[in-house]
Design an enzyme around this catalytic site. Structure first.
Site, PDB file in Angstrom:
ATOM      1  N   ASP A   1       5.493 -56.254  68.289  1.00 46.58           N
ATOM      2  CA  ASP A   1       6.479 -56.187  67.206  1.00 46.58           C
ATOM      3  C   ASP A   1       6.147 -55.044  66.248  1.00 46.58           C
ATOM      4  O   ASP A   1       5.117 -55.068  65.583  1.00 46.58           O
ATOM      5  CB  ASP A   1       6.484 -57.521  66.448  1.00 46.58           C
ATOM      6  CG  ASP A   1       7.632 -57.632  65.450  1.00 46.58           C
ATOM      7  OD1 ASP A   1       8.237 -56.599  65.105  1.00 46.58           O
ATOM      8  OD2 ASP A   1       7.906 -58.761  65.012  1.00 46.58           O
TER       9      ASP A   1
ATOM     10  N   HIS B   1       9.869 -57.979  68.167  1.00 42.83           N
ATOM     11  CA  HIS B   1      10.496 -58.700  67.064  1.00 42.83           C
ATOM     12  C   HIS B   1      11.590 -59.656  67.526  1.00 42.83           C
ATOM     13  O   HIS B   1      11.769 -60.718  66.935  1.00 42.83           O
ATOM     14  CB  HIS B   1      11.078 -57.685  66.075  1.00 42.83           C
ATOM     15  CG  HIS B   1      11.346 -58.232  64.724  1.00 42.83           C
ATOM     16  ND1 HIS B   1      10.347 -58.720  63.902  1.00 42.83           N
ATOM     17  CD2 HIS B   1      12.497 -58.379  64.019  1.00 42.83           C
ATOM     18  CE1 HIS B   1      10.872 -59.131  62.760  1.00 42.83           C
ATOM     19  NE2 HIS B   1      12.166 -58.944  62.809  1.00 42.83           N
TER      20      HIS B   1
ATOM     21  N   SER C   1      11.917 -63.401  60.430  1.00 40.91           N
ATOM     22  CA  SER C   1      11.590 -62.096  59.858  1.00 40.91           C
ATOM     23  C   SER C   1      11.482 -62.213  58.337  1.00 40.91           C
ATOM     24  O   SER C   1      10.632 -62.942  57.836  1.00 40.91           O
ATOM     25  CB  SER C   1      12.623 -61.059  60.302  1.00 40.91           C
ATOM     26  OG  SER C   1      12.193 -59.762  59.998  1.00 40.91           O
TER      27      SER C   1
END
Length: 712
Positions: free
Chosen positions: A645, A680, A559
């Site tokens: 995501d 995600h 991320s």
């Protein structure tokens, strides 16, 4: 044969997919921005996040070609990956269960069945061993490729249960109400955040709806039996830079709405006895002031960075008390002062106890104070380099604090501590079915000098028989954003690399809170480059101190940590054997320039607003990974994404890979894997997740020349 001299992926003769460049440009603050791969962002991207099957044919086909290329690159490593998955699975007790938590007449807990991916939520009467299965995760997940359980919350009278599930990875949850006597569901509520707060009369509850950009933006009140369209809006946040969340105080007296961005918050109280009440803020919203609350004996107990006087702040937070209804925080009673360099992270309240946790350079602490005597107790990790966490359970009248201890070498131990008597009851010691001998490993906390002389904390895990002679491969993990601190806890999957001679390293770079709020502040906005330079400095330190071999370090981040990977690839890619960027925030500038994307307005607080501020624009343009790809040699890279995501949209890693391949002059290969049915967090099942880890580890072993001959 010396495996370290073998070219990684030398078997790969297939050419990678080529994304057609379709140049577009725009001018921002007098600077012309070129983007040849913006077309990878689907025009119906909001629909794609909710329903991955809606991805346009051309884009879907391209992503599948990328997946096929990555599969071909990793094909010789299939046996290795299968072995890693079996090895990691062997360290998991498949019928694991969590220690129960008491709530009134019941003990609530979750457990797993052997070979099942998802938990089963259960309860037993306190005075009986008769188990009731409340929610059978494997059964509910049967029809879905992705399944994540949100709230599982019994009603105050324990007759009903609200439960929520996300079935796409888009973090959009459907809430249902289950009659615990019959097991039947009713009251289906869609597009929610998955949070629930019950009213005390069991006839209504509050929940949060998502807007079209997946932002939790308004609180709704639902009366049992009504259609969702009849629900009443209680609160709406109109500023797209703010998120809304729900919780209730430990004594169940109040619910509260928390409205926040990354540096400012506001809390509104809800009377759980009165469904018609209009919530009101405790304090007016003030830029840069954060607070959260608990309730004790008619007083609000407040964790805040307000300094006590107008214009003054306590960056590392403090705890104060104020009567319910009082709105002047300058009149609050100070309970726990700020300790500079130790950020006060959390607050809990029991009838007789004030409990808080803090974090600083010497690790986490949990602190407890008796409301009557004022006597304090302090709990620290039980290893020199380790972790501690705590929870207070579901009841308010209690003397029990549940504590969990672990370290990178020692499995987690869970115990209940009686705060009045000091008695400890061990409830669970994490079992490693395939065996684990902690004495074979060592963990160190060292400090690496960064570019400006600041010392960066580093946690190093290795086997004791791994020589410190400058020959070992290493996996170096970093994050460094949002104040998130990396924990020195026990993660069984790391052992699969460490047992193969790797050194596993956590770089506690600036942007986290490992050394208090100042550590976070010095790794954000105009100081963001410190995060990247700290990470590079840690890599240099590992080589200089002979923990790792030159160019045998694999960098890894997820991320915002994936953005760190993109930045260090551009800045110092030659120092690494390979780089793994998972769901990486690499198209940083384009994303933060687009206020229509899910997380852009809230992110302006973290990164700055490049739309309005040229200085922020210039800063981000200087490090945004996509905008700084250069015509040079890059190491092998594995880049991953998730089609649904909502946090880092799938096109960020796809665009990054396409531009990188078109620009670089040598090196690679550059591999892209997009999970076409997840978001995600990747795969949702506990065993499915092991395949994602095995892919990363196999890549790391390939690029460092540590794959056994029999598994090539």
């Amino acid at each position: 044969m010396d495996k370290t001299t073998v070219t990684p992926f030398s078997h790969l003769t297939r050419k990678p997919p080529v994304a057609e460049p379709r140049p577009t440009s725009r001018t921002v603050h007098g600077v012309r921005l070129e983007d040849s791969y913006a077309w990878l962002r689907a025009k119906n991207w909001q629909e794609v996040i909710e329903n991955p099957k809606a991805v346009p044919v051309e884009i879907g086909a391209y992503l599948k070609r990328e997946n096929a290329f990555t599969a071909e690159a990793l094909r010789p490593l299939e046996d290795l990956q299968k072995g890693l998955i079996a090895e990691m699975r062997g360290r998991i007790r498949e019928d694991e269960s969590e220690p129960p938590i008491r709530d009134g007449a019941y003990l609530y807990y979750e457990r797993f069945r052997k070979r099942q991916q998802y938990p089963v939520f259960c309860r037993k009467p306190v005075d009986s061993k008769r188990e009731e299965v409340l929610l059978d995760g494997p059964k509910e997940a049967r029809a879905f490729d992705y399944f994540d359980i949100g709230a599982v919350l019994p009603s105050p009278n324990h007759a009903l249960m609200a439960w929520a599930a996300d079935t796409t990875g888009a973090e959009s949850y459907v809430i249902r109400i289950r009659d615990l006597a019959t097991g039947k569901d009713s009251d289906k509520l869609s597009r929610t955040s998955g949070e629930v707060v019950w009213g005390r009369d069991n006839t209504f509850f509050y929940y949060i709806e998502l807007d079209k950009s997946q932002r939790p933006y308004r609180v709704m009140r639902h009366k049992l039996g009504d259609r969702q369209a009849a629900d009443v809006e209680i609160f709406r946040e109109v500023d797209t830079g703010w998120f809304v969340s729900l919780d209730c105080t430990q004594d169940d007296r109040y619910g509260f709405i928390s409205v926040h961005d990354h540096e400012t918050s506001e809390v509104l109280l809800l009377d759980l006895d009165d469904p018609s009440e209009v919530p009101a803020p405790i304090f007016p919203r003030v830029q840069g002031i954060e607070y959260d609350i608990e309730h004790h004996a008619g007083n609000l107990i407040i964790r805040t960075n307000h300094g006590g006087e107008a214009g003054f702040k306590a960056p590392d937070f403090r705890i104060v008390s104020l009567p319910v209804g009082q709105t002047d925080i300058t009149k609050a009673l100070l309970l726990v002062p700020e300790t500079p360099g130790r950020v006060l992270e959390s607050l809990n309240v029991l009838e007789d106890w004030l409990i808080w946790s803090d974090l600083g350079e010497d690790g986490p602490r949990i602190r407890v104070r008796n409301w009557t005597s004022g006597e304090d107790q302090v709990f620290a990790p039980r290893a020199a380099v380790g972790d501690i966490s705590g929870m207070v359970g579901l009841e308010y009248v209690s003397d029990t604090l549940r504590l969990c201890f672990s370290s990178p070498t020692e499995p987690e131990m869970t115990l209940d501590r009686n705060l009045r008597t000091g008695e400890e009851t061990i409830l669970k010691v994490q079992e490693v079915p395939s065996g684990h001998d902690a004495s074979l490993y060592r963990v160190e906390r060292v400090f690496a000098p960064s570019h400006d002389g600041v010392m960066v904390p580093v946690t190093i895990l290795s086997r004791k028989d791994t020589p410190r002679d400058g020959t070992a491969p290493a996996l170096l993990y970093g994050y460094g954003s949002y104040g998130h601190a990396l924990e020195a806890d026990f993660e069984t999957e790391r052992l699969s690399l460490v047992d193969r001679g790797f050194v596993y390293v956590l770089a506690h770079v600036r942007g986290g809170m490992e050394k208090g709020f100042g550590w976070y502040r010095d790794g954000k906005r105009e100081k963001k480059v410190n995060t990247f330079l700290d990470f590079i400095a840690v890599a240099d330190f590992l080589v200089a101190e002979k923990y790792a071999a030159p160019k045998r370090i694999v960098a890894n981040g997820v991320s915002a940590g994936g953005m760190l990977m993109g930045a260090i690839a551009n800045m110092a890619g030659e120092k690494f054997a390979g780089i793994v960027a998972e769901v990486p925030f690499v198209d940083s500038l384009n994303t933060i320039l687009d206020p229509t994307l899910p997380l852009t307005p809230p992110e302006w607080v973290e990164w700055g607003n490049p739309i309005e501020d040229k200085a922020t624009f210039d800063t981000m343009l200087g490090y945004s990974p996509y905008d700084n790809i250069a015509a040079k040699h890059y190491p092998p890279m594995l880049v991953t994404g998730g089609l649904s995501d909502p946090r880092v949209t799938y096109w960020e890693p796809a665009k990054f890979v396409a531009k990188l391949r078109a620009t670089m002059t040598g090196g690679g290969p550059i591999l892209l894997h997009t999970n076409m049915g997840a978001g995600h967090g990747g795969a949702s099942g506990r065993f499915e997740q092991l395949a994602d880890i095995a892919r990363v580890f196999a890549f790391a072993m390939e690029v460092t020349g540590t794959v056994p001959e029999a598994q090539v």
